[in-house]
Design a protein around this motif. Structure first.
Motif, PDB file in Angstrom:
ATOM      1  N   LYS A 122       0.859  -1.349   0.438  1.00 30.40           N
ATOM      2  CA  LYS A 122      -0.353   0.182  -0.653  1.00 30.40           C
ATOM      3  C   LYS A 122       0.723   1.339  -0.451  1.00 30.40           C
ATOM      4  CE  LYS A 122      -3.715   2.092   2.605  1.00 30.40           C
ATOM      5  NZ  LYS A 122      -4.893   2.232   3.130  1.00 30.40           N
ATOM      6  N   ARG A 123       1.934   1.721   0.357  1.00 31.15           N
ATOM      7  CA  ARG A 123       3.262   2.174   1.022  1.00 31.15           C
ATOM      8  C   ARG A 123       3.172   2.248  -0.022  1.00 31.15           C
ATOM      9  NH1 ARG A 123       7.954   3.040   0.615  1.00 31.15           N
ATOM     10  NH2 ARG A 123       8.497   0.644   1.880  1.00 31.15           N
ATOM     11  N   LYS A 131       0.597   3.892  -2.969  1.00 26.83           N
ATOM     12  CA  LYS A 131       0.086   5.151  -2.681  1.00 26.83           C
ATOM     13  C   LYS A 131       1.859   6.280  -3.365  1.00 26.83           C
ATOM     14  CE  LYS A 131      -1.395   7.661   1.232  1.00 26.83           C
ATOM     15  NZ  LYS A 131      -1.663   7.417   3.033  1.00 26.83           N
ATOM     16  N   GLU A 132       2.321   5.781  -2.545  1.00 22.25           N
ATOM     17  CA  GLU A 132       3.900   7.137  -2.855  1.00 22.25           C
ATOM     18  C   GLU A 132       3.680   7.287  -4.704  1.00 22.25           C
ATOM     19  OE1 GLU A 132       8.112   6.026  -2.637  1.00 22.25           O
ATOM     20  OE2 GLU A 132       7.727   5.824  -1.075  1.00 22.25           O
ATOM     21  N   TYR A 149       1.389   7.037  -6.615  1.00 18.64           N
ATOM     22  CA  TYR A 149       0.441   8.010  -7.284  1.00 18.64           C
ATOM     23  C   TYR A 149      -0.267   8.819  -6.506  1.00 18.64           C
ATOM     24  CZ  TYR A 149      -5.228   9.916  -6.581  1.00 18.64           C
ATOM     25  OH  TYR A 149      -5.658  10.165  -6.954  1.00 18.64           O
ATOM     26  N   PHE A 150       1.111   9.869  -5.675  1.00 12.57           N
ATOM     27  CA  PHE A 150       0.554  11.105  -4.666  1.00 12.57           C
ATOM     28  C   PHE A 150       2.562  11.736  -5.608  1.00 12.57           C
ATOM     29  CE2 PHE A 150      -2.114   9.603  -1.696  1.00 12.57           C
ATOM     30  CZ  PHE A 150      -2.348  10.678  -1.433  1.00 12.57           C
ATOM     31  N   ASP A 151       3.067  11.031  -6.543  1.00 13.18           N
ATOM     32  CA  ASP A 151       4.807  11.265  -7.529  1.00 13.18           C
ATOM     33  C   ASP A 151       4.136  11.224  -8.385  1.00 13.18           C
ATOM     34  OD1 ASP A 151       6.280  11.542  -4.978  1.00 13.18           O
ATOM     35  OD2 ASP A 151       7.597   9.687  -5.557  1.00 13.18           O
ATOM     36  N   GLU A 152       2.687  11.345  -8.979  1.00 14.41           N
ATOM     37  CA  GLU A 152       1.827  11.291 -10.482  1.00 14.41           C
ATOM     38  C   GLU A 152       2.123   9.657 -11.325  1.00 14.41           C
ATOM     39  OE1 GLU A 152       1.747  15.149 -11.504  1.00 14.41           O
ATOM     40  OE2 GLU A 152       0.325  15.717 -10.025  1.00 14.41           O
ATOM     41  N   LYS A 153       3.565   9.010 -10.437  1.00 14.92           N
ATOM     42  CA  LYS A 153       3.971   7.956 -11.823  1.00 14.92           C
ATOM     43  C   LYS A 153       2.174   6.962 -11.950  1.00 14.92           C
ATOM     44  CE  LYS A 153       8.388   7.631  -9.376  1.00 14.92           C
ATOM     45  NZ  LYS A 153       8.728   7.236  -8.184  1.00 14.92           N
ATOM     46  N   VAL A 197      -1.706   7.585 -12.938  1.00 16.97           N
ATOM     47  CA  VAL A 197      -2.615   8.761 -12.671  1.00 16.97           C
ATOM     48  C   VAL A 197      -3.751   8.052 -13.935  1.00 16.97           C
ATOM     49  CG1 VAL A 197      -3.267  10.678 -14.296  1.00 16.97           C
ATOM     50  CG2 VAL A 197      -1.377  10.362 -13.124  1.00 16.97           C
TER      51      VAL A 197
END
Length: 71
Positions: free
Chosen positions: A26-27, A30-31, A33-37, A39
């Protein structure tokens, strides 16, 4: 009369990741996703919902947008 109609779209994607356990998996996702890898886009469309709102549900909602005139 004017009505406010809330439109909600749901996008879904399943991502495979190598990890030691669920928490790490999950980590990592999530990382990414938030780094926009990762989308999500139109190809990830899964569902939509439309709901007519009562005035007290949207008057102070910061996510409500300007009225769009639809005839």
């Amino acid at each position: 009369m004017e009505f406010a109609v809330k439109i909600t779209e749901t996008l879904v994607r399943i991502v495979k990741v190598d990890a030691c356990d669920r928490s790490e998996a999950k980590r990592k996702v999530k990382e990414a996703y938030f780094d926009e890898k990762i989308v999500l886009g139109a190809e990830d469309y899964a569902h939509h919902d439309m709901e007519v709102l009562e005035p007290h549900d949207y008057q102070n909602d910061p996510s409500s947008s300007e009225w769009e005139e639809i005839s």
